[in-house]
Write a protein that holds these residues in place. Structure first.
Motif, short mmCIF file in Angstrom:
data_model
loop_
_atom_site.label_atom_id
_atom_site.label_comp_id
_atom_site.label_asym_id
_atom_site.label_seq_id
_atom_site.Cartn_x
_atom_site.Cartn_y
_atom_site.Cartn_z
N UNK A 1 -1.92 1.19 14.91
CA UNK A 1 -0.93 1.94 15.68
C UNK A 1 0.18 1.07 16.25
N UNK A 2 -0.06 -0.23 16.37
CA UNK A 2 0.98 -1.11 16.92
C UNK A 2 2.17 -1.23 15.99
N UNK A 3 1.93 -1.07 14.69
CA UNK A 3 2.99 -1.28 13.70
C UNK A 3 3.29 0.05 13.00
N UNK A 4 4.47 0.63 13.23
CA UNK A 4 4.82 1.90 12.56
C UNK A 4 4.73 1.83 11.04
N UNK A 5 5.00 0.66 10.47
CA UNK A 5 4.89 0.53 9.02
C UNK A 5 3.45 0.70 8.55
N UNK B 1 1.20 2.48 10.14
CA UNK B 1 0.90 3.91 10.30
C UNK B 1 1.33 4.67 9.06
N UNK B 2 2.55 4.39 8.60
CA UNK B 2 3.07 5.08 7.42
C UNK B 2 2.25 4.75 6.18
N UNK B 3 1.84 3.49 6.05
CA UNK B 3 1.11 3.07 4.85
C UNK B 3 -0.30 3.63 4.81
N UNK B 4 -0.92 3.81 5.99
CA UNK B 4 -2.33 4.18 6.04
C UNK B 4 -2.56 5.65 6.36
N UNK B 5 -1.50 6.38 6.67
CA UNK B 5 -1.66 7.78 7.09
C UNK B 5 -2.42 8.60 6.04
N UNK B 6 -2.04 8.50 4.79
CA UNK B 6 -2.70 9.24 3.71
C UNK B 6 -3.24 8.28 2.65
#
Length: 380
Positions: free
Chosen positions: A237-241, A243-248
């Protein structure tokens, strides 16, 4: 939640202390054995050079060194090795670990009453070398014989169900603490569901009979899994990138991210072994019959083993971790499943989940280490 592993910290004989993941020898300063060599300063050990072990000497508060009073030079000009128990280590142990790896690859710490190994090669070897004894690490070979009749499909099912129930409970809140409201409950809830403990009795029973029924000697790993999960979610969660990479992300990528978090921020920073015989390590020779403190947290950030070791990078091609062995164990399996379904459940229930404004996770702890809180905005 208090750090349960500290309860057994005053045991003078590590071989009788039970689980080495939760106990260390006495921290009271003790006399250094006459058999332990004292090496004066004068040369800095080079990486990979086998030099005699160096003994930590507590500095004279009135001494003056190049850095002023109580500087790095102690009485008689002898170099003072930092201790993992030095003030400030709970909040930031990494400068201490770096100094130990670079300058004191083998040193005796009277506070721990143990020799200290801090480099990846030495710590990794000590965790599997038969010349080191005392201790049980989930996933090591004995687990394969200890755990039978484990229904992996059922564990996956109860982990997924528990994660989604917990995620939905906090989804409508304006703000939540994932450590208190999610990480603290998922490992215990998964075990409770797996062994049929009613939800209302979960926290009362799951750390004892219920956990033991599932995981045997690894049952006490629930608290460790809580901390590992908190660090994992904090890293993502600290890194928005991220979050985007691991969301799905597929399960394989989530597993790599989980391994990377265990490397960078292992829940257990220090574990203890004992030598059966003399053992040569990169900093010298560990005597037979000695207690040895393995700095797992330092080993995971050794630049001789990992590129940019302080960076959380699930895509790295030099990954690895020392928290768990590579064999089968329900505790290891559950930890990985909890990480996978935690992400899936949280992002499904809260697609806009993010850290609260101005909040950044801060890890703390000497023996076990993790963020004490993860303040998030479920609705973004």
């Amino acid at each position: 939640m208090t750090d349960e592993p500290n309860r057994g910290i005053r045991n003078d004989r590590p071989e009788e202390s039970g689980d080495p993941w939760t106990r260390l020898p006495s921290m009271a300063p003790g006399a250094v054995s006459a058999a332990i060599p004292t090496v004066a300063s004068g040369a800095t050990p080079l990486r990979g050079t086998a030099l005699p072990g160096r003994v930590r000497t507590v500095a004279d508060p009135t001494a003056t060194g190049p850095d002023g009073p109580a500087g790095p030079l102690g009485p008689n000009g002898r170099t003072v090795a930092p201790s993992p128990l030095d003030p400030g280590a709970s909040l930031d142990p990494h400068p201490i670990h770096r100094a130990l790896r670079e300058e004191f690859p083998l040193t005796y710490d009277p506070l721990l009453r143990a020799w200290i190994l801090s480099r990846y090669a030495d710590v990794a070897a000590a965790l599997t070398d038969p010349r080191f004894t005392h201790g049980h690490r989930p996933g090591d070979p004995p687990c394969a014989q200890a755990h039978v009749d484990v229904d992996i499909a059922e564990l996956r099912s109860v982990t997924e169900r528990t994660a989604y129930v917990l995620a939905r409970r906090i989804a409508e809140r304006p703000q939540a603490d994932l450590v208190a409201d999610f990480c603290h409950w998922l490992p215990a809830g998964t075990v409770a569901a797996a062994v049929g403990v009613p939800y209302r009795d979960m926290m009362r029973l799951v750390r004892g009979r219920a956990a033991g029924a599932l995981a045997g000697e690894c049952g006490g790993q629930i608290a460790v899994r809580e901390k590992a999960l908190a660090s994992f979610l904090g890293n993502v969660l600290t890194d928005p990138d991220q979050v985007a990479a691991l969301r799905d992300a597929p399960a394989g990528l989530v597993a790599r991210a989980w391994t990377e978090s265990l490397r960078r921020d292992p829940p257990v920073q220090i574990t203890v072994r004992r030598t059966r015989a003399e053992v040569k390590v990169s900093g010298g020779i560990v005597p037979a019959g000695a207690s040895v403190a393995l700095l797992v947290g330092s080993a995971g950030r050794d630049p001789e083993r990992f590129r940019e070791p302080d960076r959380f990078d699930p895509f790295r091609d030099d990954g690895g971790q020392l928290t768990y062995g590579s064999g089968f164990c329900p505790a290891v399996l559950l930890a990985g499943l909890e990480a996978e379904y935690a992400l899936r459940a949280l992002f499904t229930a809260m697609p806009r989940l993010r850290l609260a404004d101005g909040f950044r996770p801060t890890c703390a702890g000497l023996i076990t280490r993790a963020p004490r809180s993860l303040i998030v905005r479920p609705g973004g």
